[in-house]
Design a protein around this motif. Structure first.
Motif, mmCIF file in Angstrom:
data_model
loop_
_atom_site.group_PDB
_atom_site.id
_atom_site.type_symbol
_atom_site.label_atom_id
_atom_site.label_comp_id
_atom_site.label_asym_id
_atom_site.label_seq_id
_atom_site.Cartn_x
_atom_site.Cartn_y
_atom_site.Cartn_z
ATOM 1 N N SER A 185 -13.972 40.609 -69.747
ATOM 2 C CA SER A 185 -14.193 39.649 -70.620
ATOM 3 C C SER A 185 -15.637 40.240 -71.382
ATOM 4 O O SER A 185 -16.522 40.093 -70.937
ATOM 5 C CB SER A 185 -14.381 38.204 -70.221
ATOM 6 N N ASP A 242 -17.388 34.200 -68.821
ATOM 7 C CA ASP A 242 -16.528 33.379 -67.941
ATOM 8 C C ASP A 242 -15.618 32.262 -68.636
ATOM 9 O O ASP A 242 -14.386 32.203 -68.338
ATOM 10 C CB ASP A 242 -17.223 32.921 -66.610
ATOM 11 N N GLU A 258 -14.562 24.693 -66.696
ATOM 12 C CA GLU A 258 -14.895 26.044 -66.890
ATOM 13 C C GLU A 258 -14.496 26.816 -67.985
ATOM 14 O O GLU A 258 -15.039 27.642 -68.743
ATOM 15 C CB GLU A 258 -14.864 27.015 -65.354
ATOM 16 N N SER A 281 -19.322 31.064 -72.703
ATOM 17 C CA SER A 281 -19.609 32.494 -72.024
ATOM 18 C C SER A 281 -18.449 33.249 -71.770
ATOM 19 O O SER A 281 -17.264 32.951 -72.075
ATOM 20 C CB SER A 281 -20.387 31.921 -70.631
#
Length: 186
Positions: free
Chosen positions: A125, A60, A53, A58
């Motif tokens: 974020s 995230d 991840e 992105s």
């Protein structure tokens, strides 16, 4: 009857002597059959592996990358190996360079640092002007460190503070471009 008791007592003494490895005649135990304790190997620390991840382009992904970077700080503090920490920050990040230099200097001088167990809680974020700005509430356990092998330990109490990381995508991976400490959260 007396002969049976003497024979039984002799058998018990021989059995005890056999189990203890000793010779009943001289009273000195033998160590020939006793295994010696071998020292357990010192575990080798390995740098954390970047999670999938943290490789996503992105908001995230940027947040996950900052958490990964904090795990690299813990690794550098424990091992003295600052290469992974430095290789995940750009040369623009003066705070990152100073952080890596601090641990490199401690270990180069024979010092050590216990793992402060930094834990990152990402609070936001956001994409701003091509970079993600990741705000993190950091907590640390009580720990200690010393500058050289013969120096006294400096005790550090558990604590919290916030940082903002500017994270840029290089086309294939993230890099920390800036690290700005913030006021302690209430």
């Amino acid at each position: 009857m007396m002969y049976a008791r003497v024979a039984a007592a002799t058998l018990v003494l021989l059995a005890v002597a056999a189990c203890s490895g000793g010779d009943p005649a001289d009273g000195e135990p033998t160590t020939a059959g006793t295994p010696s304790a071998s020292p357990s190997p010192t575990p080798t620390l390995a740098p954390p592996t970047i999670p999938p991840e943290a490789q996503e382009h992105s908001a995230d992904g940027a947040a996950a990358f900052v958490k990964y970077y904090v795990s690299l700080v813990n690794y550098a503090a424990t091992s003295g190996d600052t290469t992974p920490l430095s290789s995940n920050a750009s040369s623009n990040c003066g705070s990152c360079t100073r952080l890596a230099d601090r641990y490199a200097t401690i270990y180069r001088g024979g010092g050590s640092s216990e793992n402060p167990k930094w834990a990152a809680n990402v609070t936001s974020s956001q994409l701003i002007d091509g970079a993600f700005f990741v705000t993190v509430d950091l907590s640390t356990a009580a720990h200690r460190w010393r500058r050289t092998a013969d120096a006294r330990f400096t005790e550090v109490p558990a604590g919290r503070h916030a940082d903002i990381y500017s994270v840029k995508w290089t086309g294939t991976n993230w890099t920390i471009d800036r690290l700005v400490p913030q006021e302690v959260p209430e």
